[in-house]
Design an enzyme around this catalytic site. Structure first.
Site, PDB file in Angstrom:
ATOM      1  N   LYS A 132       0.842  -1.193   0.000  1.00 39.20           N
ATOM      2  CA  LYS A 132       0.000   0.000   0.000  1.00 39.20           C
ATOM      3  C   LYS A 132       0.877   1.242   0.000  1.00 39.20           C
ATOM      4  O   LYS A 132       1.548   1.540   0.996  1.00 39.20           O
ATOM      5  CB  LYS A 132      -0.905   0.048   1.239  1.00 39.20           C
ATOM      6  CG  LYS A 132      -1.979   1.124   1.085  1.00 39.20           C
ATOM      7  CD  LYS A 132      -2.497   1.653   2.407  1.00 39.20           C
ATOM      8  CE  LYS A 132      -1.804   2.916   2.860  1.00 39.20           C
ATOM      9  NZ  LYS A 132      -1.963   4.079   1.985  1.00 39.20           N
ATOM     10  N   SER A 180       4.417   7.160  10.936  1.00 40.45           N
ATOM     11  CA  SER A 180       4.434   7.841  12.229  1.00 40.45           C
ATOM     12  C   SER A 180       4.362   6.835  13.371  1.00 40.45           C
ATOM     13  O   SER A 180       3.786   5.751  13.238  1.00 40.45           O
ATOM     14  CB  SER A 180       3.251   8.807  12.305  1.00 40.45           C
ATOM     15  OG  SER A 180       2.049   8.093  12.179  1.00 40.45           O
ATOM     16  N   GLU A 196       9.008   0.715  11.311  1.00 41.93           N
ATOM     17  CA  GLU A 196      10.048   1.753  11.191  1.00 41.93           C
ATOM     18  C   GLU A 196       9.337   3.079  11.406  1.00 41.93           C
ATOM     19  O   GLU A 196       8.545   3.497  10.560  1.00 41.93           O
ATOM     20  CB  GLU A 196      10.689   1.725   9.800  1.00 41.93           C
ATOM     21  CG  GLU A 196      11.418   0.447   9.447  1.00 41.93           C
ATOM     22  CD  GLU A 196      12.680   0.220  10.259  1.00 41.93           C
ATOM     23  OE1 GLU A 196      13.078   1.114  11.041  1.00 41.93           O
ATOM     24  OE2 GLU A 196      13.261  -0.868  10.108  1.00 41.93           O
ATOM     25  N   CYS A 219      13.096  10.181   8.358  1.00 33.83           N
ATOM     26  CA  CYS A 219      13.049   9.683   9.740  1.00 33.83           C
ATOM     27  C   CYS A 219      14.442   9.688  10.367  1.00 33.83           C
ATOM     28  O   CYS A 219      14.561   9.733  11.585  1.00 33.83           O
ATOM     29  CB  CYS A 219      12.413   8.308   9.809  1.00 33.83           C
ATOM     30  SG  CYS A 219      13.048   7.167   8.587  1.00 33.83           S
ATOM     31  N   GLU A 236       9.317  15.413  16.425  1.00 24.47           N
ATOM     32  CA  GLU A 236       9.765  15.218  15.047  1.00 24.47           C
ATOM     33  C   GLU A 236       9.105  16.292  14.172  1.00 24.47           C
ATOM     34  O   GLU A 236       7.885  16.312  14.026  1.00 24.47           O
ATOM     35  CB  GLU A 236       9.369  13.826  14.557  1.00 24.47           C
ATOM     36  CG  GLU A 236       9.873  13.525  13.174  1.00 24.47           C
ATOM     37  CD  GLU A 236       9.632  12.070  12.766  1.00 24.47           C
ATOM     38  OE1 GLU A 236       8.519  11.576  12.972  1.00 24.47           O
ATOM     39  OE2 GLU A 236      10.572  11.455  12.230  1.00 24.47           O
TER      40      GLU A 236
HETATM   41  P1  NDP Z   1       1.183   8.045   8.684  1.00 21.38           P
HETATM   42  O1  NDP Z   1       1.854   7.226   9.719  1.00 21.38           O
HETATM   43  O2  NDP Z   1      -0.222   8.435   8.881  1.00 21.38           O
HETATM   44  O3  NDP Z   1       1.220   7.279   7.258  1.00 21.38           O
HETATM   45  C1  NDP Z   1       2.154   6.307   6.868  1.00 21.38           C
HETATM   46  C2  NDP Z   1       1.445   5.221   6.039  1.00 21.38           C
HETATM   47  O4  NDP Z   1       0.497   4.536   6.873  1.00 21.38           O
HETATM   48  C3  NDP Z   1       0.643   5.764   4.863  1.00 21.38           C
HETATM   49  O5  NDP Z   1       0.675   4.820   3.801  1.00 21.38           O
HETATM   50  C4  NDP Z   1      -0.753   5.850   5.451  1.00 21.38           C
HETATM   51  O6  NDP Z   1      -1.760   5.842   4.465  1.00 21.38           O
HETATM   52  C5  NDP Z   1      -0.796   4.605   6.300  1.00 21.38           C
HETATM   53  N1  NDP Z   1      -1.792   4.629   7.359  1.00 21.38           N
HETATM   54  C6  NDP Z   1      -2.358   5.711   7.961  1.00 21.38           C
HETATM   55  N2  NDP Z   1      -3.240   5.324   8.890  1.00 21.38           N
HETATM   56  C7  NDP Z   1      -3.252   3.982   8.883  1.00 21.38           C
HETATM   57  C8  NDP Z   1      -3.949   2.989   9.635  1.00 21.38           C
HETATM   58  N3  NDP Z   1      -4.835   3.320  10.584  1.00 21.38           N
HETATM   59  N4  NDP Z   1      -3.724   1.685   9.366  1.00 21.38           N
HETATM   60  C9  NDP Z   1      -2.822   1.333   8.438  1.00 21.38           C
HETATM   61  N5  NDP Z   1      -2.135   2.216   7.688  1.00 21.38           N
HETATM   62  C10 NDP Z   1      -2.329   3.524   7.916  1.00 21.38           C
HETATM   63  O7  NDP Z   1       2.076   9.302   8.437  1.00 21.38           O
HETATM   64  P2  NDP Z   1       1.619  10.717   7.809  1.00 21.38           P
HETATM   65  O8  NDP Z   1       1.724  10.586   6.355  1.00 21.38           O
HETATM   66  O9  NDP Z   1       0.301  11.162   8.335  1.00 21.38           O
HETATM   67  O10 NDP Z   1       2.723  11.684   8.401  1.00 21.38           O
HETATM   68  C11 NDP Z   1       2.558  12.275   9.683  1.00 21.38           C
HETATM   69  C12 NDP Z   1       3.868  12.390  10.401  1.00 21.38           C
HETATM   70  O11 NDP Z   1       4.401  11.078  10.603  1.00 21.38           O
HETATM   71  C13 NDP Z   1       4.968  13.117   9.656  1.00 21.38           C
HETATM   72  O12 NDP Z   1       4.881  14.482   9.777  1.00 21.38           O
HETATM   73  C14 NDP Z   1       6.188  12.527  10.320  1.00 21.38           C
HETATM   74  O13 NDP Z   1       6.429  13.154  11.535  1.00 21.38           O
HETATM   75  C15 NDP Z   1       5.801  11.100  10.558  1.00 21.38           C
HETATM   76  N6  NDP Z   1       6.246  10.207   9.482  1.00 21.38           N
HETATM   77  C16 NDP Z   1       7.339   9.454   9.688  1.00 21.38           C
HETATM   78  C17 NDP Z   1       7.819   8.659   8.675  1.00 21.38           C
HETATM   79  C18 NDP Z   1       9.028   7.831   8.843  1.00 21.38           C
HETATM   80  O14 NDP Z   1       9.669   7.479   7.865  1.00 21.38           O
HETATM   81  N7  NDP Z   1       9.367   7.461  10.049  1.00 21.38           N
HETATM   82  C19 NDP Z   1       7.191   8.592   7.365  1.00 21.38           C
HETATM   83  C20 NDP Z   1       6.002   9.389   7.260  1.00 21.38           C
HETATM   84  C21 NDP Z   1       5.577  10.147   8.299  1.00 21.38           C
HETATM   85  P3  NDP Z   1      -2.325   7.191   3.773  1.00 21.38           P
HETATM   86  O15 NDP Z   1      -1.288   8.231   3.856  1.00 21.38           O
HETATM   87  O16 NDP Z   1      -2.581   6.753   2.388  1.00 21.38           O
HETATM   88  O17 NDP Z   1      -3.578   7.511   4.490  1.00 21.38           O
END
Ligand code: NDP
Length: 452
Positions: free
Chosen positions: A149, A203, A224, A258, A354
């Protein structure tokens, strides 16, 4: 989808619903036995062909990522090349999935590393290609089928990777990309009983939710998550190099990383000198159109992300002292300049949370013990750097910092042939390197009696 550098529409992609996910899980489940039973050498050959197909498509994949995610063209080419390299690396695995032979009284014990079945990989928007590759390549190599996904904002390169896999000859149903919302597609990976394992990057908040959901089925997870990594600069370090590379350590991918070293800890006696050296390095970051070869930093992914970043600086509840910042284009695009702030204390949000944008905070420390204590005073533990010419101190501090990926006298610690993952709330399990295969297999132990 919107081009983050222009705010113009790029493409639209159909979002899958739960029924479509269930149908894909069913295809993956049915494809699994045949994929598991492909002879190791043949599975290796298919993965190499997939890698070659990616290699032939690097420029196209990179161009897509520039438009969809605003990554600089240089970074985007590297990211596509990383998918190729990771596929090649794990193509060596099917023929090396060894077990053990353990002598036991009355017989022989042998172990096998068995694939798990259907693996669900959930990818964030910050590094759509590498993070996809880190999950899918070892999962496929170990004999699992994969559902991926992509993030809602950045599905385009993943969709292209699925086309390339088919062109390379991977059988139908072995690797499928399922665009859609996290709350729909991602959640269904968690609840569907035929998804045996989840790989999630994103996140910490969503990661915790996934872990809780997976517990209901004792479903395997690799997580991660976030980071707030420290870049620790001792007075005896090569200050010029530490300052010159600090922007690379935090502003790469506009800080949406990250592993970003978003806290710089500088020994007090060289604090002012370090800032003097850092200022021109920050000014030299070339922020602009991501498709231009000489751009070193592009825009943020979205307006929402820009608002989030501003919430730590311009719109912070307490005033934040900006030491200096680089430039950024005006006009359309989610631009934000590389920014260096001086927090009032280690309690400030910009020091603790973060930011996921091009903002770095700098604080002084007095001695080694204080540096380690400050570095560890966070719920995260993903990466970090240590700058010193004292080898003993480098190793002591590296052992003292509770973090999964550290570099000494360098700003880079991620390589596909070494393990990657977090301590504390930065994650669970390891990706990359030889041990990643453990995350996609379970050990089976078989006793064979010899006393009859
Ligand atoms: P999310 O954790 O919401 O999203 C990461 C992935 O998880 C996306 O594919 C998202 O789908 C999916 N996802 C969201 N909710 C669910 C759920 N309930 N069950 C399963 N999968 C889910 O990160 P955000 O994009 O909202 O970013 C927010 C913050 O998170 C950033 O500002 C940053 O601080 C942190 N972040 C950290 C990352 C890292 O590499 N450690 C990467 C990204 C974000 P979709 O987006 O399609 O809804």
């Amino acid at each position: 989808m919107v081009d983050p550098a222009t705010e113009e529409a790029v493409a639209s992609v159909e979002q899958l619903d739960v029924d479509a996910v269930d149908a894909a899980v069913d295809r993956a489940r049915r494809a699994w036995p045949a994929w598991r039973d492909v002879a190791p050498g043949d599975r290796a050959r298919l993965l190499r062909r997939f890698a070659e197909a990616v290699d032939g498509d690097v420029d196209e994949l990179a161009a897509i990522e520039v438009r969809n995610a605003g990554h600089t063209i240089g970074n985007a080419r590297w990211e596509a090349g990383n998918v190729r390299d990771v596929l090649h690396y794990y193509a060596g695995a099917p023929e090396r999935l060894f077990g053990r032979q353990i002598p036991v009284p009355g017989g022989l014990d042998v172990t096998f590393r068995e694939p798990l079945g259907v693996v669900g990989v959930i990818v964030p928007w910050n590094f759509p290609m590498p993070i996809a590759g880190w999950g899918l390549a070892p999962a496929l190599a170990a004999g699992n089928t994969v559902l991926l996904k992509p993030a809602d904002l950045t599905p385009l390169t993943a969709i292209r990777l699925a086309e390339l896999a088919l062109e390379a000859g991977l059988p139908d149903g072995v690797f499928q990309v399922l665009p859609g919302r996290g709350s729909v597609v991602g959640e269904r990976f968690v609840t569907h009983p035929d998804v045996a394992k989840l790989v999630f990057t994103g996140s910490t908040e969503v990661g915790m939710r996934i872990m809780a959901g997976a517990a209901r089925q004792v479903k395997r997870v690799t997580l991660e998550l976030g980071g707030k990594s420290a870049n620790i600069v001792f007075a005896d370090a090569d200050l010029e190099r530490a300052a010159a590379t600090a922007p690379d350590g935090v502003f790469d991918n506009a800080g949406q990383d990250c592993c970003a070293r978003s806290r710089i800890l500088v020994q007090r006696s060289v604090h002012d000198r370090f800032l003097e050296l850092l200022e021109p390095a920050v000014a030299a970051v070339r922020v602009g159109p991501p498709g231009s070869e000489d751009t070193t930093m592009g825009p943020l992914i979205s307006e929402a992300q820009r608002q989030r970043v501003r919430g730590f600086v311009e719109d912070a509840s307490e005033p934040v002292d900006v030491a200096f910042r680089g430039g950024a284009p005006a006009g359309p695009g989610f631009w934000y300049p590389p920014t260096v702030v001086l927090p009032r204390s280690a309690d400030d949000a910009v020091w603790r949370e973060e930011v996921f944008g091009p903002v770095v905070a700098v604080l002084p420390f007095d001695d080694e013990a204080e540096a380690v204590a400050m570095a560890n005073d966070t719920e995260y533990g993903l990466s970090g750097s240590i700058w010193t010419r004292d080898v003993g101190r480098a190793i002591r501090v590296a052992r003292g910092v509770q973090s999964g990926n550290l570099s000494v006298n360098s700003h880079a610690s991620v390589r596909y042939w070494t393990p990657f993952g977090g301590f504390k709330r930065s994650g669970l399990g390891r990706e990359l390197g030889p041990d990643a295969l453990d995350a996609f297999t379970e050990v089976k132990n078989v006793f064979i009696a010899t006393d009859q």
